[in-house]
Write a protein that holds these residues in place. Structure first.
Motif, mmCIF file in Angstrom:
data_model
loop_
_atom_site.group_PDB
_atom_site.id
_atom_site.type_symbol
_atom_site.label_atom_id
_atom_site.label_comp_id
_atom_site.label_asym_id
_atom_site.label_seq_id
_atom_site.Cartn_x
_atom_site.Cartn_y
_atom_site.Cartn_z
ATOM 1 N N HIS A 55 0.833 -1.206 0.000
ATOM 2 C CA HIS A 55 0.000 0.000 0.000
ATOM 3 C C HIS A 55 0.870 1.259 0.000
ATOM 4 C CE1 HIS A 55 -3.247 2.767 1.023
ATOM 5 N NE2 HIS A 55 -2.512 3.207 2.025
ATOM 6 N N GLU A 56 1.917 1.292 0.830
ATOM 7 C CA GLU A 56 2.776 2.470 0.901
ATOM 8 C C GLU A 56 3.497 2.696 -0.424
ATOM 9 O OE1 GLU A 56 2.887 4.649 3.246
ATOM 10 O OE2 GLU A 56 1.667 3.582 4.718
ATOM 11 N N GLN A 104 -7.994 -3.713 9.173
ATOM 12 C CA GLN A 104 -8.108 -2.582 8.257
ATOM 13 C C GLN A 104 -7.729 -2.968 6.830
ATOM 14 O OE1 GLN A 104 -5.349 0.607 9.122
ATOM 15 N NE2 GLN A 104 -6.763 2.147 8.339
ATOM 16 N N TYR A 105 -6.685 -3.743 6.671
ATOM 17 C CA TYR A 105 -6.180 -4.064 5.334
ATOM 18 C C TYR A 105 -6.874 -5.269 4.714
ATOM 19 C CZ TYR A 105 -2.415 -0.648 5.199
ATOM 20 O OH TYR A 105 -1.706 0.531 5.144
ATOM 21 N N LYS A 137 -10.341 2.349 0.691
ATOM 22 C CA LYS A 137 -10.401 3.755 1.117
ATOM 23 C C LYS A 137 -10.206 3.910 2.619
ATOM 24 C CE LYS A 137 -14.415 4.673 -0.665
ATOM 25 N NZ LYS A 137 -15.644 5.437 -1.067
ATOM 26 N N ALA A 138 -10.467 2.861 3.382
ATOM 27 C CA ALA A 138 -10.342 2.942 4.836
ATOM 28 C C ALA A 138 -8.898 2.883 5.301
ATOM 29 C CB ALA A 138 -11.132 1.811 5.498
ATOM 30 N N ASP A 166 -21.191 1.100 6.380
ATOM 31 C CA ASP A 166 -20.506 0.605 5.189
ATOM 32 C C ASP A 166 -19.325 -0.279 5.559
ATOM 33 O OD1 ASP A 166 -19.315 2.872 6.315
ATOM 34 O OD2 ASP A 166 -18.360 3.457 4.424
ATOM 35 N N TRP A 167 -18.572 0.111 6.619
ATOM 36 C CA TRP A 167 -17.458 -0.728 7.075
ATOM 37 C C TRP A 167 -17.965 -2.064 7.596
ATOM 38 C CZ3 TRP A 167 -13.643 2.814 10.278
ATOM 39 C CH2 TRP A 167 -13.058 3.740 9.403
#
Length: 430
Positions: free
Chosen positions: A135-136, A374-375, A381-382, A420-421
């Motif tokens: 991601h980074e 989270q990932y 987008k989160a 939504d999450w």
């Protein structure tokens, strides 16, 4: 003008036998426990329990980690989980200790068991890091790596191996390395040690997750302004930028720019200008330095310019890009503050030093599990959020557990702020 006073509806208070929990998001954590086989791995790693009755080693630590994931860093927060029958079912915990038993258990840790627990946490980190690194690289084009230490203040004379720091207060030192927003390495050191204690070991621990061709940018503050640290980063092929705030280190660099014409300075906005210069500290190789000159505070011009000095590893990038990359360090500093604040880790709970080391390793594990949620379970987008929204709007979502036709179902409220999450994460579990 007539003012209207709010009139809340008259509502009676009653109690229900329905199976409710204020931490419905524990269902996602429980699935991670199961998928990662964390209970089995802890049982294979640690043998601190001397009796078979009560909570096992795995149940002890997973109860603490679950409380930390929900933002409850105090041992007494485990008592909340202990009486939450729905929460225990969601986490797959048949036994949860009370806070006193948990404190006694943590005090059984010694140096050897701390090393084993640290290896276990590192093995979990190895499963989180590929997604974080990818991601980074996708967002920035390089991997930001942040090394820092934080004083952990304690109160009272009974904390083992605590000592007075430079501010005169009793404390420990917590050192860590962050890759992007993930807590890659952590170690609680006794008080009175160097503010950069253990950086070699921690960099070696995270280096194995970084492919040789991966572009890395290391952000550190003035404490790491040393030849050994710079040469270690250079040997690994990592770029770096170091804040130089010590006046003795700054002075030779500022002397080198005396007499520069205005044409040598580049406007980088917000009343600041920057230039590149070179300096060779005694015993070092020559290095480029970025010097930032602030001439205005907003619309007000300063009587004397203020200077900021940054050691950098590269001179082939525009000076404003070098400044931008270094100032991303602030975001990673916030990533370090996040676990301490959002997981409530500021205050070590035990008198025994090794017990507190185990407590902070569990805190690192809690942060890694939140990043994994989270990932792996939330929409892309989160990934720009810190861990606080994850705790507030996912983990701490009220839910009801119902059983129908011999099947269990967890119902979230449709009025949840991040519905939504919750929906997206639920679909990933399917």
């Amino acid at each position: 003008m007539t003012s209207l006073q709010p009139m809340p509806a008259k509502i009676e208070i009653d109690f229900t036998d329905e199976k409710l929990t204020s931490h419905g998001g524990w269902i996602f954590l429980g699935r991670l426990f199961n998928r990662l086989r964390l209970g089995e791995r802890i049982g294979e790693t640690l043998r601190l329990k001397q009796r078979a009755r009560g909570a096992s080693d795995a149940q002890m630590l997973l109860s603490l980690v679950a409380s930390q994931v929900a933002g409850g860093g105090a041992l007494s927060d485990v008592d909340v989980l202990r009486v939450d029958a729905v929460g225990k079912r969601l986490l797959g915990l048949s036994e949860v200790p009370d806070s006193r038993r948990l404190g006694e258990y943590l005090c059984r840790f010694d140096a050897h068991s701390i090393e084993r627990l640290e290896l276990l946490v590192q093995s979990v980190a190895a499963e989180v890091m590929p997604a974080v690194i990818a991601h980074e690289l996708d967002q920035r084009g390089y991997l930001p790596l942040f090394v820092d230490g934080s004083a952990i203040e304690v109160s009272g004379p009974l904390f083992e191996q605590a000592a007075k720091g430079y501010n005169g207060q009793d404390q420990y030192w917590l050192h860590g390395v962050f890759l992007g927003t993930a807590w890659g390495a952590a170690r609680l050191h006794p008080g009175g040690v160097s503010v950069t204690e253990g950086w070699r070991e921690q960099l070696a621990a995270v280096a194995s997750w970084i492919a040789p061709e991966t572009p890395v940018w290391v952000h550190v503050d003035n404490a790491y302004y040393s030849k050994d640290f710079v040469e270690d980063c250079h040997r690994r092929g990592w770029d770096y930028s170091i804040s130089v705030t010590h006046e003795g280190f700054r002075r030779p660099v500022l002397d080198s720019i005396e007499g520069l014409t205005d044409e040598a300075w580049t406007d980088i906005g917000l009343g600041e200008e920057a230039t590149l210069t070179y300096h060779r500290p005694q015993g070092w190789r020559e290095h480029p330095y970025v010097v930032i000159r602030r001439t205005h505070d907003g619309a007000q011009k300063r009587l004397q310019p203020a200077y900021t000095v940054i050691l950098v590893s590269r001179d082939d990038l525009p000076v404003d890009e070098l400044v931008r990359r270094h100032r991303q360090k602030q975001g990673q500093e916030n990533a370090f503050k996040g676990p301490l604040i959002d997981l409530d880790l500021h205050h070590p709970p035990c008198r025994a030093f090794h017990a507190n080391q185990a407590y902070y390793l569990c805190g690192q594990l809690a942060q890694l599990l939140l990043r994994m949620i989270q990932y792996q379970l939330l929409p892309p987008k989160a990934r720009g959020h810190g861990i606080r929204p994850l705790i507030r709007h996912l983990i701490r979502s009220t839910a009801r557990l119902v059983c129908h036709a011999r099947r269990w179902r967890l119902d979230f409220a449709k009025t949840a702020f991040r519905l939504d999450w919750l929906y997206y994460a639920s679909c990933q579990l399917e």
